[in-house]
Design an enzyme around this catalytic site. Structure first.
Site, short mmCIF file in Angstrom:
data_model
loop_
_atom_site.label_atom_id
_atom_site.label_comp_id
_atom_site.label_asym_id
_atom_site.label_seq_id
_atom_site.Cartn_x
_atom_site.Cartn_y
_atom_site.Cartn_z
N ASP A 133 -4.83 -4.06 5.24
CA ASP A 133 -5.26 -3.66 6.58
C ASP A 133 -6.76 -3.78 6.81
O ASP A 133 -7.20 -3.87 7.94
CB ASP A 133 -4.82 -2.22 6.87
CG ASP A 133 -5.34 -1.23 5.82
OD1 ASP A 133 -6.10 -1.64 4.93
OD2 ASP A 133 -4.97 -0.04 5.89
N ASP A 170 -9.42 -6.74 2.59
CA ASP A 170 -8.07 -7.19 2.23
C ASP A 170 -7.82 -8.64 2.63
O ASP A 170 -6.85 -9.25 2.16
CB ASP A 170 -7.01 -6.31 2.89
CG ASP A 170 -6.97 -4.91 2.31
OD1 ASP A 170 -7.39 -4.75 1.15
OD2 ASP A 170 -6.54 -3.98 3.01
N ASP A 199 0.86 -1.18 0.00
CA ASP A 199 0.00 0.00 0.00
C ASP A 199 0.90 1.24 0.00
O ASP A 199 2.11 1.14 0.26
CB ASP A 199 -0.89 -0.03 1.24
CG ASP A 199 -1.97 1.04 1.20
OD1 ASP A 199 -2.20 1.59 0.11
OD2 ASP A 199 -2.55 1.33 2.25
#
Length: 816
Positions: free
Chosen positions: A542, A546, A269
């Site tokens: 997170d 996900d 990310d």
């Protein structure tokens, strides 16, 4: 080993040798003690890691928010609930904002249930299930919204405790290394047992002394028993997990340590991982093109034109902000809007919150102040989402896109803010039903973390491709990717990704390294496409959505700081500080652990050959018996700590992050490793056996021959330690790497040899004779000869191993 030591002690008792019997029993006790100490140490490490990786709860104690282990929650605690959290205990809701929980663990019903807070405290707690109840239950999952709850029951008194259900229902297959080690130990055990029985039969038949034959068989069995393999594997995995935790990465599954060295793609990310996740408002831009940068006029109040934009950004944020972007809105309000009357005060009431949806990346808050019937509506979110809510024309959308590009090209995250008013009796169900007007754009700066650019370069040199996946705007992602040394030329947007089929996406992923405006569920498609290309994928995540991609990745890495319990439970590792640099450190440590594990295993193969060979050699040739069980036990006291402690503490090789990723199909106990170990051991055996035979032919007394052979064998074992410290460099280069544990072992070995040669009681016990200076020189020469010959052979072995690897890459595996 314990059984063989006890059996040897029993035979010595039968023979009337009480001293040797007691010594073997003492060694048996010491063996148990070493095992207990190692296991206790391992368990303490694993227990500490389990504590850190257990579900966490955010509670309010003494007016402050603290995150604690879920099992430490007590009755009366105020627990903050946010999307993705697992509820740590049964609790009554004090506040609820669009809150829904999944109570399927308790009810079997997969549809989430809506929750509502009530002012009255109810003594009767209803059963789980059903909408608009003011209670949440331990083990259920928050799938939407936020809330604040007061704990009413924990542990066995909770609903899940009463019905005895368990959260951990997934059976994981044992790590591959465990299965490999188990097979090898069985094989060696059977071979060693067969050879030992054969030795007993031969000795008893040829020499007629069956008790001595049993002792010889026990000594041979002890020399061939590979009990170090499982010990080394256990210690390396536990200590490896501990070492990785020192880099702020927690290992939840041991198999992840094995896989780290094979990772070829690292999907990460942007926000909070590559960047600091410390947002601040860097630019405010109106729709007429005017812009204002707070940093240019520090300490001053915002100009009138920009106050409304900032105010409605605050109104669309949570009152108690936890999200960094919302904290940034509140910060600029406190610094620049102190006189504003629109910022929600204690008298204002949030009556409705519309959360993010997969098809609408916007948040809308509806506020009401006392004394007025009109609702104030504030929205913020992705510019394209706000363009839909405001029903902009094509020309206005084009102008908005240009403004967004200008802000995003500076690496800022861009949000749009809109406002509306509503006077109807019933609030609409959809945000689209409000009459919004667009106020402008807010650019939020989130600086790159220190060391990220260097960490990305380290990944590149290690053959690991870094792929950035973010929900940010394309231009923002491109700017941050450029700063982080990622290839920012090819950026794939979420809409483009959605239009690609599986095969097209797999082809696209061979070159694309930046994905922008992606939804969490699209991560799973990216992981699956990378895996179809033969990549070994590490993936960070997170959120609740996900979890599937984390579980599908070879190495799922959950964010420990902002990650949800769902993400942590689906992952194999947890990144405590959400820092990309920590992931690279974990990969480096994973490679080091696997490297050192192979070194230890190679040493075990090597060291058993001369010990077993010298125990077996006298039997078929009628030579004097060299070693009894007490000698083998003494040697094992050296070998065990060397394998499990010295090699585990060995520093990393200089080129560890300049090698390509390890082929995951390559077994730990590969043919080259076994052959190299056996070759080392065979050479050591030949050198020590030569000293033994030559000493006998020169007429040396048997006791002196035994002492000289034992001394030479120990020096050769030390030589094998130095040879196996490095596969890729010479002994001289390896000496530059300090290993304190190795120094301690060398001191202990020197002390042991000195005692066995100088202490009369020890020399009598071991049946050693005195050694002369020329004997010691011969032992030292043999040790140095072993080092020299193996150092000369090491490049040949490396070329052989590389040629096998090249063959595998050419003919097997899609990723090659």
């Amino acid at each position: 080993m314990l059984a063989l030591l006890l059996a040897g002690g029993a035979v010595y008792l039968i023979l009337g040798d009480l001293t040797e019997a007691l010594i073997l029993i003492a060694f048996a006790t010491l063996s148990v003690l070493i095992t207990v100490v190692q296991e206790t140490r391992t368990e303490k490490v694993l227990e500490a890691l389990r504590d850190l990786t257990s579900p966490r709860a955010l509670v309010i104690r003494d007016g402050e928010r603290v995150r604690i282990a879920g099992r430490e929650v007590v009755r009366g605690d105020l627990v903050v609930l946010v999307e993705g959290d697992r509820v740590p205990a049964d609790a009554r809701l004090v506040e609820a904002h669009d809150l829904q929980t999944d109570e399927s663990l308790l009810t079997g019903e997969s549809v989430p249930v809506r929750k509502a807070a009530t002012a009255e405290a109810s003594a009767d707690v209803p059963r789980p299930g059903g909408d608009d109840l003011p209670f949440v239950f331990s083990g259920s999952m928050v799938v939407r919204g936020t809330g604040l709850s007061e704990v009413t029951a924990t542990g066995a008194r909770s609903e899940i405790g009463r019905i005895g259900q368990t959260l951990n229902t997934v059976e994981l297959e044992p790590p591959r290394l465990q299965a490999e080690t188990r097979r090898l130990v069985r094989l060696f055990g059977m071979v060693g047992g067969a050879v030992s029985i054969l030795a007993v039969v031969l000795y008893g038949t040829l020499r007629g002394s069956w008790l001595d034959a049993i002792l010889a068989g026990i000594a041979l069995g002890m020399s061939m028993l590979p009990e170090e393999f499982p010990v080394v594997l256990t210690v390396f995995m536990a200590m490896g997990a501990w070492r990785i935790s020192q880099a702020r990465v927690l290992t939840r599954r041991a198999a992840a340590i094995e896989t780290l060295g094979s990772a070829t793609v690292l999907c990460t990310d942007k926000t909070g991982t590559l960047t600091q996740n410390r947002m601040k408002v860097a630019e405010l831009r109106l729709m007429n093109g005017e812009s204002f940068r707070p940093a240019d006029t520090p300490g001053s109040t915002l100009p009138e034109l920009f106050q409304t934009l900032a105010e409605f950004g605050i109104l669309s944020s949570a009152r108690e902000a936890t999200d960094p972007m919302e904290k940034a809105f509140h910060a600029i309000g406190e610094e620049r809007l102190r006189e504003s009357s629109r910022i929600p005060g204690p008298e204002s009431k949030l009556v409705r919150a519309y959360g993010l949806r997969p098809g609408l990346l916007a948040v809308t808050h509806v506020w009401k102040r006392p004394g007025t019937e009109e609702f104030v509506v504030a929205a913020k979110g992705a510019p394209e989402a706000l363009a839909d809510l405001c029903h902009l024309s094509a020309s206005d959308r084009a102008a908005l896109g240009q403004a967004v590009d200008q802000v995003a090209s500076q690496g800022m995250r861009v949000l749009a803010v809109a406002r509306s008013w509503f006077a109807g009796p019933t609030l609409p169900e959809s945000q689209h039903d409000f009459d919004f007007s667009l106020l402008g754009l807010v650019g939020l700066a989130d600086p790159l973390r220190a060391g990220v650019a260097e960490a990305v370069l380290a990944c590149r040199s290690a053959g690991i491709r870094v792929v950035m996946i973010t929900g940010d705007y394309k231009e923002t992602a491109r700017a941050i990717a450029g700063q982080a040394n990622l290839d920012s030329d090819d950026v794939v947007g979420g809409e483009e990704l959605e239009a690609l089929n599986a095969s097209d996406l797999a082809r696209r992923l061979r070159t694309a390294t930046v994905f922008a405006r992606t939804l969490p569920e699209q991560k799973l498609r990216i992981v699956q496409a990378l895996k179809s290309n033969g990549e070994i994928v590490a993936m960070t995540g997170d959120g609740v959505n996900d979890a599937p991609s984390l579980k599908a990745a070879h190495i799922g890495i959950a964010m420990g700081g902002r990650g949800t319990d769902v993400a942590r439970e689906a992952s194999s590792m947890v990144l405590l500080d959400d820092d990309f640099g920590s992931m690279v450190k974990a990969i480096r440590l994973g490679r080091r652990i696997y490297d050192n594990l192979r070194k230890a295993m190679g040493f075990i193969f090597a060291v058993h050959v001369p010990i077993a060979g010298l125990a077996l050699l006298p039997l078929p040739f009628g030579l004097p018996i060299l070693f009894g069980p007490v000698h083998i036990a003494l040697l094992e006291m050296v070998i065990d700590p060397v394998c499990s402690l010295v090699f585990e503490a060995e520093p990393e090789e200089d080129d560890i992050m300049r090698r390509p990723p390890r082929d995951p199909e390559q077994p730990m106990f590969s043919a080259p490793l076994i052959a190299w170990g056996l070759a080392q051991g065979a050479l050591a055996f030949l050198l020590v056996a030569s000293i033994y035979v030559v000493s006998l032919t020169r007429g040396m007394p048997e006791a002196e021959v035994r002492a000289l052979t034992f001394f030479s064998l120990v020096l050769n074992i030390v030589g094998l330690i130095f040879v196996n410290r490095s596969f890729s460099t010479s002994v001289v280069t390896a000496l530059r790497r300090t290993n304190v544990v190795l120094l301690s072992v060398l001191v202990a070995v020197s002390a042991m040899l000195s005692l066995t040669l100088l202490w009369p009681w020890a020399t009598k016990l071991l049946r050693f004779g005195p050694l002369h200076s020329d004997d010691l020189v011969a032992s030292l020469v043999a040790g140095f000869a072993l080092l020299l010959l193996l150092e000369l052979a090491k490049p040949v072995w490396r070329r052989f191993q590389d040629s096998r690897s090249s063959g595998r890459r050419a003919f097997g595996g899609a990723r090659w």
